[in-house]
Design a protein around this motif. Structure first.
Motif, PDB file in Angstrom:
ATOM      1  N   UNK A  20     -11.368   5.415 -12.018  1.00 41.70           N
ATOM      2  CA  UNK A  20     -11.352   5.575 -12.811  1.00 41.70           C
ATOM      3  C   UNK A  20     -13.056   6.240 -12.866  1.00 41.70           C
ATOM      4  N   UNK A  21     -13.912   6.326 -12.092  1.00 37.98           N
ATOM      5  CA  UNK A  21     -15.067   7.562 -11.808  1.00 37.98           C
ATOM      6  C   UNK A  21     -14.423   8.679 -11.340  1.00 37.98           C
ATOM      7  N   UNK A  22     -13.427   8.556  -9.519  1.00 38.77           N
ATOM      8  CA  UNK A  22     -13.306   9.634  -9.868  1.00 38.77           C
ATOM      9  C   UNK A  22     -11.811  10.177  -9.400  1.00 38.77           C
ATOM     10  N   UNK A  23     -10.981   9.846  -9.796  1.00 33.37           N
ATOM     11  CA  UNK A  23      -9.453  10.170  -9.808  1.00 33.37           C
ATOM     12  C   UNK A  23      -9.158   9.484  -8.736  1.00 33.37           C
ATOM     13  N   UNK A  24      -8.042  10.332  -7.834  1.00 32.60           N
ATOM     14  CA  UNK A  24      -6.603   9.982  -6.575  1.00 32.60           C
ATOM     15  C   UNK A  24      -8.083  10.739  -5.595  1.00 32.60           C
ATOM     16  N   UNK A  25      -7.523   9.383  -4.674  1.00 35.79           N
ATOM     17  CA  UNK A  25      -8.436   9.585  -2.976  1.00 35.79           C
ATOM     18  C   UNK A  25      -6.828  10.455  -2.549  1.00 35.79           C
ATOM     19  N   UNK A  26      -8.359  11.564  -1.668  1.00 40.04           N
ATOM     20  CA  UNK A  26      -6.805  12.002  -0.724  1.00 40.04           C
ATOM     21  C   UNK A  26      -6.927  11.182   0.056  1.00 40.04           C
ATOM     22  N   UNK A  27      -6.091  10.787   1.070  1.00 41.63           N
ATOM     23  CA  UNK A  27      -5.182  10.048   1.817  1.00 41.63           C
ATOM     24  C   UNK A  27      -4.527  10.485   3.029  1.00 41.63           C
ATOM     25  N   UNK A  28      -4.029   9.534   4.036  1.00 43.38           N
ATOM     26  CA  UNK A  28      -3.089   9.859   4.753  1.00 43.38           C
ATOM     27  C   UNK A  28      -2.912   8.599   5.395  1.00 43.38           C
ATOM     28  N   UNK A  29      -1.770   8.402   6.460  1.00 43.99           N
ATOM     29  CA  UNK A  29      -1.673   6.723   6.268  1.00 43.99           C
ATOM     30  C   UNK A  29      -2.176   6.713   8.388  1.00 43.99           C
ATOM     31  N   UNK A  30      -3.357   5.590   8.147  1.00 43.30           N
ATOM     32  CA  UNK A  30      -4.211   5.696   9.349  1.00 43.30           C
ATOM     33  C   UNK A  30      -4.115   4.673  10.775  1.00 43.30           C
ATOM     34  N   UNK A  31      -3.103   3.830   9.536  1.00 44.73           N
ATOM     35  CA  UNK A  31      -3.108   1.767  10.013  1.00 44.73           C
ATOM     36  C   UNK A  31      -1.629   1.477   9.939  1.00 44.73           C
ATOM     37  N   UNK A  32      -1.567   0.527  11.287  1.00 37.59           N
ATOM     38  CA  UNK A  32      -2.255   0.570  12.188  1.00 37.59           C
ATOM     39  C   UNK A  32      -2.257   2.036  13.592  1.00 37.59           C
ATOM     40  N   UNK A  33      -3.073   2.353  14.044  1.00 35.82           N
ATOM     41  CA  UNK A  33      -3.005   3.685  15.041  1.00 35.82           C
ATOM     42  C   UNK A  33      -2.013   4.180  15.578  1.00 35.82           C
ATOM     43  N   UNK A  34      -0.891   3.117  16.335  1.00 37.75           N
ATOM     44  CA  UNK A  34      -0.293   3.017  17.121  1.00 37.75           C
ATOM     45  C   UNK A  34       0.520   3.484  16.709  1.00 37.75           C
ATOM     46  N   UNK A  35       0.715   3.304  15.451  1.00 31.19           N
ATOM     47  CA  UNK A  35       2.221   3.860  14.025  1.00 31.19           C
ATOM     48  C   UNK A  35       1.845   3.960  12.966  1.00 31.19           C
ATOM     49  N   UNK A  36       1.390   5.043  12.626  1.00 30.54           N
ATOM     50  CA  UNK A  36       0.460   4.904  11.132  1.00 30.54           C
ATOM     51  C   UNK A  36       1.575   4.274   9.864  1.00 30.54           C
ATOM     52  N   UNK A  37       1.552   3.142   9.190  1.00 28.05           N
ATOM     53  CA  UNK A  37       2.452   3.189   7.743  1.00 28.05           C
ATOM     54  C   UNK A  37       1.596   2.243   6.468  1.00 28.05           C
ATOM     55  N   UNK A  38       0.153   2.274   6.904  1.00 23.19           N
ATOM     56  CA  UNK A  38      -0.613   2.378   5.756  1.00 23.19           C
ATOM     57  C   UNK A  38      -1.689   2.963   5.177  1.00 23.19           C
ATOM     58  N   UNK A  39      -2.451   3.851   4.039  1.00 26.83           N
ATOM     59  CA  UNK A  39      -3.020   4.670   4.043  1.00 26.83           C
ATOM     60  C   UNK A  39      -4.214   3.696   3.443  1.00 26.83           C
ATOM     61  N   UNK A  40      -5.207   2.986   4.654  1.00 27.36           N
ATOM     62  CA  UNK A  40      -5.942   1.936   3.870  1.00 27.36           C
ATOM     63  C   UNK A  40      -7.171   3.285   4.368  1.00 27.36           C
ATOM     64  N   UNK A  41      -7.494   4.023   4.931  1.00 26.45           N
ATOM     65  CA  UNK A  41      -9.001   4.815   5.084  1.00 26.45           C
ATOM     66  C   UNK A  41      -8.544   6.387   3.989  1.00 26.45           C
ATOM     67  N   UNK A  42      -9.865   7.140   2.958  1.00 24.29           N
ATOM     68  CA  UNK A  42      -9.437   7.774   1.771  1.00 24.29           C
ATOM     69  C   UNK A  42     -10.351   8.360   1.624  1.00 24.29           C
ATOM     70  N   UNK A  43     -10.933   9.596   0.956  1.00 26.96           N
ATOM     71  CA  UNK A  43     -11.167  10.562   0.934  1.00 26.96           C
ATOM     72  C   UNK A  43     -11.578  10.925  -0.889  1.00 26.96           C
ATOM     73  N   UNK A  44     -12.070  10.523  -1.389  1.00 33.04           N
ATOM     74  CA  UNK A  44     -12.829  10.488  -2.833  1.00 33.04           C
ATOM     75  C   UNK A  44     -13.930  11.437  -2.918  1.00 33.04           C
TER      76      UNK A  44
END
Length: 185
Positions: free
Chosen positions: A92-116
Protein backbone atom coordinates in the motif's frame (compact mmCIF):
# COMPACT_ATOMS: atom_id res chain seq x y z
CA UNK A 1 24.60 -3.53 3.16
CA UNK A 2 27.51 -2.75 0.88
CA UNK A 3 27.80 0.70 -0.68
CA UNK A 4 30.37 2.39 -2.89
CA UNK A 5 29.46 5.69 -1.17
CA UNK A 6 29.92 6.66 2.49
CA UNK A 7 27.35 5.60 5.06
CA UNK A 8 26.88 8.73 7.17
CA UNK A 9 24.29 7.83 9.75
CA UNK A 10 23.28 4.44 11.03
CA UNK A 11 20.91 3.17 13.66
CA UNK A 12 19.59 -0.23 14.70
CA UNK A 13 15.87 -0.58 15.47
CA UNK A 14 14.16 -3.55 17.07
CA UNK A 15 11.38 -5.31 15.11
CA UNK A 16 11.13 -8.35 17.38
CA UNK A 17 7.65 -9.76 17.90
CA UNK A 18 6.62 -11.39 21.16
CA UNK A 19 8.98 -14.24 22.09
CA UNK A 20 10.04 -15.11 18.56
CA UNK A 21 13.56 -14.87 17.19
CA UNK A 22 14.96 -11.32 17.52
CA UNK A 23 14.55 -9.24 14.34
CA UNK A 24 15.75 -5.74 13.50
CA UNK A 25 15.95 -2.98 10.95
CA UNK A 26 19.20 -1.24 10.13
CA UNK A 27 18.62 2.41 9.19
CA UNK A 28 21.39 4.12 7.18
CA UNK A 29 21.91 7.32 5.25
CA UNK A 30 24.19 6.92 2.24
CA UNK A 31 25.84 9.97 0.66
CA UNK A 32 25.59 9.58 -3.12
CA UNK A 33 26.89 12.05 -5.72
CA UNK A 34 23.32 13.26 -6.43
CA UNK A 35 22.02 13.44 -2.87
CA UNK A 36 21.51 11.44 0.28
CA UNK A 37 19.69 8.13 0.14
CA UNK A 38 18.07 6.44 3.12
CA UNK A 39 18.49 2.66 3.20
CA UNK A 40 16.57 0.42 5.57
CA UNK A 41 17.74 -3.20 5.76
CA UNK A 42 15.58 -5.77 7.53
CA UNK A 43 14.96 -9.44 8.14
CA UNK A 44 11.31 -10.27 8.84
CA UNK A 45 10.15 -13.25 10.88
CA UNK A 46 9.11 -16.69 9.69
CA UNK A 47 5.51 -16.63 10.97
CA UNK A 48 2.65 -14.91 9.14
CA UNK A 49 1.48 -12.78 12.10
CA UNK A 50 5.06 -11.78 12.88
CA UNK A 51 5.69 -10.61 9.28
CA UNK A 52 2.36 -8.80 9.18
CA UNK A 53 3.14 -6.89 12.40
CA UNK A 54 6.67 -6.05 11.20
CA UNK A 55 5.34 -4.83 7.85
CA UNK A 56 2.81 -2.63 9.66
CA UNK A 57 5.57 -1.13 11.84
CA UNK A 58 7.70 -0.34 8.80
CA UNK A 59 4.70 1.07 6.91
CA UNK A 60 3.89 3.34 9.88
CA UNK A 61 7.46 4.68 9.77
CA UNK A 62 7.18 5.18 5.99
CA UNK A 63 3.98 7.20 6.49
CA UNK A 64 6.01 9.75 8.47
CA UNK A 65 8.42 10.38 5.59
CA UNK A 66 8.20 13.28 3.19
CA UNK A 67 6.98 11.84 -0.16
CA UNK A 68 10.20 13.09 -1.79
CA UNK A 69 12.54 11.30 0.63
CA UNK A 70 14.51 8.76 -1.42
CA UNK A 71 14.56 5.45 0.42
CA UNK A 72 15.47 1.86 -0.38
CA UNK A 73 13.92 -0.79 1.85
CA UNK A 74 15.66 -4.10 1.33
CA UNK A 75 16.08 -7.43 3.00
CA UNK A 76 14.76 -10.90 3.63
CA UNK A 77 10.98 -10.56 4.02
CA UNK A 78 10.45 -14.33 4.38
CA UNK A 79 7.37 -14.10 2.20
CA UNK A 80 7.38 -16.24 -0.92
CA UNK A 81 3.79 -15.80 -2.10
CA UNK A 82 3.15 -12.82 -4.41
CA UNK A 83 0.28 -10.71 -3.13
CA UNK A 84 0.18 -12.35 0.29
CA UNK A 85 -1.68 -10.30 2.94
CA UNK A 86 1.28 -10.25 5.37
CA UNK A 87 3.04 -7.56 3.31
CA UNK A 88 -0.13 -5.67 2.30
CA UNK A 89 0.88 -2.60 4.35
CA UNK A 90 4.17 -2.31 2.45
CA UNK A 91 2.49 -2.75 -0.94
CA UNK A 92 0.00 0.00 0.00
CA UNK A 93 2.89 2.37 0.78
CA UNK A 94 5.47 1.35 -1.82
CA UNK A 95 3.81 -0.64 -4.61
CA UNK A 96 5.41 -3.84 -5.84
CA UNK A 97 8.92 -4.85 -4.80
CA UNK A 98 11.77 -5.65 -7.17
CA UNK A 99 12.93 -9.19 -6.52
CA UNK A 100 14.51 -12.32 -7.91
CA UNK A 101 14.56 -15.93 -6.74
CA UNK A 102 17.18 -16.20 -4.00
CA UNK A 103 16.22 -19.16 -1.80
CA UNK A 104 17.55 -21.77 -1.37
CA UNK A 105 20.93 -20.66 -2.65
CA UNK A 106 21.77 -24.04 -4.21
CA UNK A 107 18.63 -24.03 -6.38
CA UNK A 108 16.67 -20.76 -5.96
CA UNK A 109 12.91 -21.23 -6.11
CA UNK A 110 11.53 -18.51 -3.81
CA UNK A 111 11.89 -14.72 -3.99
CA UNK A 112 12.25 -13.98 -0.27
CA UNK A 113 14.70 -11.10 -0.67
CA UNK A 114 13.30 -7.87 -2.05
CA UNK A 115 13.99 -4.21 -2.87
CA UNK A 116 11.22 -1.65 -2.26
CA UNK A 117 11.66 2.03 -3.19
CA UNK A 118 10.16 5.31 -1.97
CA UNK A 119 10.37 8.86 -3.31
CA UNK A 120 12.35 9.80 -6.44
CA UNK A 121 14.06 6.43 -6.65
CA UNK A 122 13.70 3.50 -9.00
CA UNK A 123 15.32 0.10 -9.42
CA UNK A 124 16.98 0.03 -12.85
CA UNK A 125 18.40 -3.48 -12.54
CA UNK A 126 18.22 -6.27 -9.99
CA UNK A 127 19.89 -9.66 -10.03
CA UNK A 128 20.54 -12.61 -7.77
CA UNK A 129 24.30 -13.04 -7.54
CA UNK A 130 25.24 -16.61 -8.54
CA UNK A 131 29.02 -16.45 -8.59
CA UNK A 132 31.10 -19.48 -7.62
CA UNK A 133 31.03 -20.21 -3.92
CA UNK A 134 28.52 -17.49 -3.05
CA UNK A 135 26.00 -20.09 -1.83
CA UNK A 136 28.42 -21.21 0.89
CA UNK A 137 28.06 -17.92 2.83
CA UNK A 138 24.28 -18.11 3.28
CA UNK A 139 21.24 -20.19 2.46
CA UNK A 140 20.10 -17.20 0.31
CA UNK A 141 21.73 -15.71 -2.77
CA UNK A 142 22.46 -12.01 -2.35
CA UNK A 143 20.64 -9.40 -4.46
CA UNK A 144 22.58 -6.75 -6.34
CA UNK A 145 20.78 -3.74 -7.71
CA UNK A 146 21.31 -0.61 -9.72
CA UNK A 147 19.21 2.31 -8.51
CA UNK A 148 18.41 5.62 -10.12
CA UNK A 149 17.91 8.63 -7.87
CA UNK A 150 16.24 11.43 -9.77
CA UNK A 151 16.18 14.78 -8.03
CA UNK A 152 14.99 18.01 -9.64
CA UNK A 153 17.86 19.97 -11.23
CA UNK A 154 17.66 22.72 -8.59
CA UNK A 155 17.81 20.17 -5.75
CA UNK A 156 21.01 18.66 -7.20
CA UNK A 157 22.57 22.13 -7.53
CA UNK A 158 21.56 22.96 -3.94
CA UNK A 159 23.11 19.71 -2.67
CA UNK A 160 26.37 20.40 -4.51
CA UNK A 161 26.50 23.90 -3.04
CA UNK A 162 26.04 22.45 0.48
CA UNK A 163 29.02 20.11 0.10
CA UNK A 164 31.99 21.38 2.10
CA UNK A 165 34.35 18.90 0.45
CA UNK A 166 33.36 17.24 -2.82
CA UNK A 167 35.50 14.19 -2.06
CA UNK A 168 33.48 13.36 1.06
CA UNK A 169 30.08 13.20 -0.63
CA UNK A 170 27.32 14.92 1.32
CA UNK A 171 28.35 13.51 4.69
CA UNK A 172 29.42 15.73 7.47
CA UNK A 173 31.77 13.59 9.56
CA UNK A 174 30.99 15.79 12.58
CA UNK A 175 27.31 14.76 12.55
CA UNK A 176 26.09 13.08 15.71
CA UNK A 177 25.23 9.55 14.64
CA UNK A 178 22.24 9.44 16.98
CA UNK A 179 20.56 12.40 15.28
CA UNK A 180 17.15 12.44 13.63
CA UNK A 181 16.26 9.38 11.58
CA UNK A 182 13.23 9.75 9.26
CA UNK A 183 10.19 8.03 10.65
CA UNK A 184 11.65 7.29 14.10
CA UNK A 185 12.01 10.55 16.05
Amino acid sequence: LLSRWPICIHNHLDLSFMHHEPRCKLVCEVATPVGNLWVWVTHFGLRYQERKRQANWVAAALAQLDPQTPLLLMGDFNDWMPGTPSLRALRSSLGRPATRRTFPAAFPVFALDQFWVHGPLCVRKIQAVKENGIGLASDHLPLRGVLQLTLPHKAVADKRAERPDKDKGFCNPEVNRQQWVPGFN
